[in-house]
Design a protein around this motif. Structure first.
Motif, PDB file in Angstrom:
ATOM      1  N   UNK A  71       0.798  -1.226   0.000  1.00 11.34           N
ATOM      2  CA  UNK A  71       0.000   0.000   0.000  1.00 11.34           C
ATOM      3  C   UNK A  71       0.832   1.278   0.000  1.00 11.34           C
ATOM      4  N   UNK A  72       1.969   1.268   0.686  1.00 13.20           N
ATOM      5  CA  UNK A  72       2.690   2.519   0.893  1.00 13.20           C
ATOM      6  C   UNK A  72       4.003   2.666   0.136  1.00 13.20           C
ATOM      7  N   UNK A  73       4.676   1.570  -0.176  1.00 16.07           N
ATOM      8  CA  UNK A  73       5.949   1.717  -0.892  1.00 16.07           C
ATOM      9  C   UNK A  73       6.023   0.912  -2.173  1.00 16.07           C
ATOM     10  N   UNK A  74       5.339  -0.201  -2.234  1.00 13.54           N
ATOM     11  CA  UNK A  74       5.367  -1.010  -3.454  1.00 13.54           C
ATOM     12  C   UNK A  74       5.418  -2.492  -3.134  1.00 13.54           C
ATOM     13  N   UNK A  75       5.666  -3.251  -4.150  1.00 10.17           N
ATOM     14  CA  UNK A  75       5.629  -4.714  -4.095  1.00 10.17           C
ATOM     15  C   UNK A  75       6.497  -5.276  -2.965  1.00 10.17           C
ATOM     16  N   UNK A  91      17.065   1.450  -3.874  1.00  6.49           N
ATOM     17  CA  UNK A  91      17.268   2.895  -4.000  1.00  6.49           C
ATOM     18  C   UNK A  91      16.813   3.384  -5.374  1.00  6.49           C
ATOM     19  N   UNK A  92      17.128   2.628  -6.411  1.00  7.02           N
ATOM     20  CA  UNK A  92      16.698   3.001  -7.766  1.00  7.02           C
ATOM     21  C   UNK A  92      15.182   3.015  -7.887  1.00  7.02           C
ATOM     22  N   UNK A  93      14.507   2.138  -7.157  1.00  7.97           N
ATOM     23  CA  UNK A  93      13.049   2.046  -7.264  1.00  7.97           C
ATOM     24  C   UNK A  93      12.349   3.321  -6.798  1.00  7.97           C
ATOM     25  N   UNK A  94      12.999   4.099  -5.981  1.00  2.22           N
ATOM     26  CA  UNK A  94      12.375   5.321  -5.476  1.00  2.22           C
ATOM     27  C   UNK A  94      12.339   6.439  -6.516  1.00  2.22           C
ATOM     28  N   UNK A  95      12.973   6.216  -7.654  1.00  2.00           N
ATOM     29  CA  UNK A  95      12.913   7.188  -8.740  1.00  2.00           C
ATOM     30  C   UNK A  95      11.506   7.376  -9.285  1.00  2.00           C
ATOM     31  N   UNK A  96      10.630   6.426  -9.022  1.00  2.00           N
ATOM     32  CA  UNK A  96       9.264   6.538  -9.532  1.00  2.00           C
ATOM     33  C   UNK A  96       8.409   7.514  -8.722  1.00  2.00           C
ATOM     34  N   UNK A  97       8.897   7.896  -7.548  1.00  2.00           N
ATOM     35  CA  UNK A  97       8.168   8.846  -6.708  1.00  2.00           C
ATOM     36  C   UNK A  97       8.635  10.266  -6.998  1.00  2.00           C
ATOM     37  N   UNK A  98       7.760  11.220  -6.764  1.00  2.00           N
ATOM     38  CA  UNK A  98       8.134  12.627  -6.898  1.00  2.00           C
ATOM     39  C   UNK A  98       9.294  12.921  -5.954  1.00  2.00           C
ATOM     40  N   UNK A  99      10.180  13.785  -6.374  1.00  2.00           N
ATOM     41  CA  UNK A  99      11.393  14.060  -5.604  1.00  2.00           C
ATOM     42  C   UNK A  99      11.098  14.471  -4.165  1.00  2.00           C
ATOM     43  N   UNK A 100      10.060  15.264  -3.963  1.00  2.00           N
ATOM     44  CA  UNK A 100       9.750  15.725  -2.608  1.00  2.00           C
ATOM     45  C   UNK A 100       9.183  14.617  -1.718  1.00  2.00           C
TER      46      UNK A 100
END
Length: 132
Positions: free
Chosen positions: A41-45, A58-67
């Motif tokens: 629900x909150x971060x992904x698979x 760490x690379x997977x967080x590129x899908x979120x808005x920078x802020x």
């Protein structure tokens, strides 16, 4: 502004959900299912976050808005930390190690000083040290 308000509500919702999870007295199998739902629900698979290397995570967080990235990373670190109480041995150590590394990364890149985060880093170091 609306996007920021929405994300702040997500952070608040996450905090409540994690608090309910940690206070829950269900058996370990049920708690494992619940925490996997929190990952999803909150971060992904949840499967990805249990099997991926830290670099891939760490690379997977590129899908979120920078802020949102550091906050999402902190959500993941909190999930790892909470889940570590359900595990033992190498599984527990892996979760604690990932949580520690994420908390340290966040601490170095955040513009906000967090005593809670500092305490988590020290708690993890203590927990890892107790097993040796």
């Amino acid at each position: 502004m609306l996007q920021q308000d929405y994300f702040l509500r997500i952070l608040e919702e996450f905090g409540k959900a994690l608090s309910l999870f940690t206070q829950n007295k269900k058996d370990i199998a049920q708690k494992q299912q619940e925490i996997e739902k929190l990952y999803d629900s909150y971060v992904g698979d949840s499967i990805f976050y249990h099997t991926a290397t830290l670099d891939d995570i760490m690379d997977s967080f590129g899908r979120f808005a920078e802020e949102e990235r550091l906050d999402r990373m902190e959500m993941l670190a909190e999930l790892y930390y909470a889940e570590s109480d359900l595990k033992s041995g190498p599984g527990r150590d892996m979760l604690l190690d990932k949580a520690r590394k994420l908390f340290i990364f966040i601490d170095h890149h955040s513009r906000t000083l967090s005593f809670h985060r500092q305490q988590r880093i020290m708690d993890i170091a203590r927990k890892i040290g107790e097993q040796k």
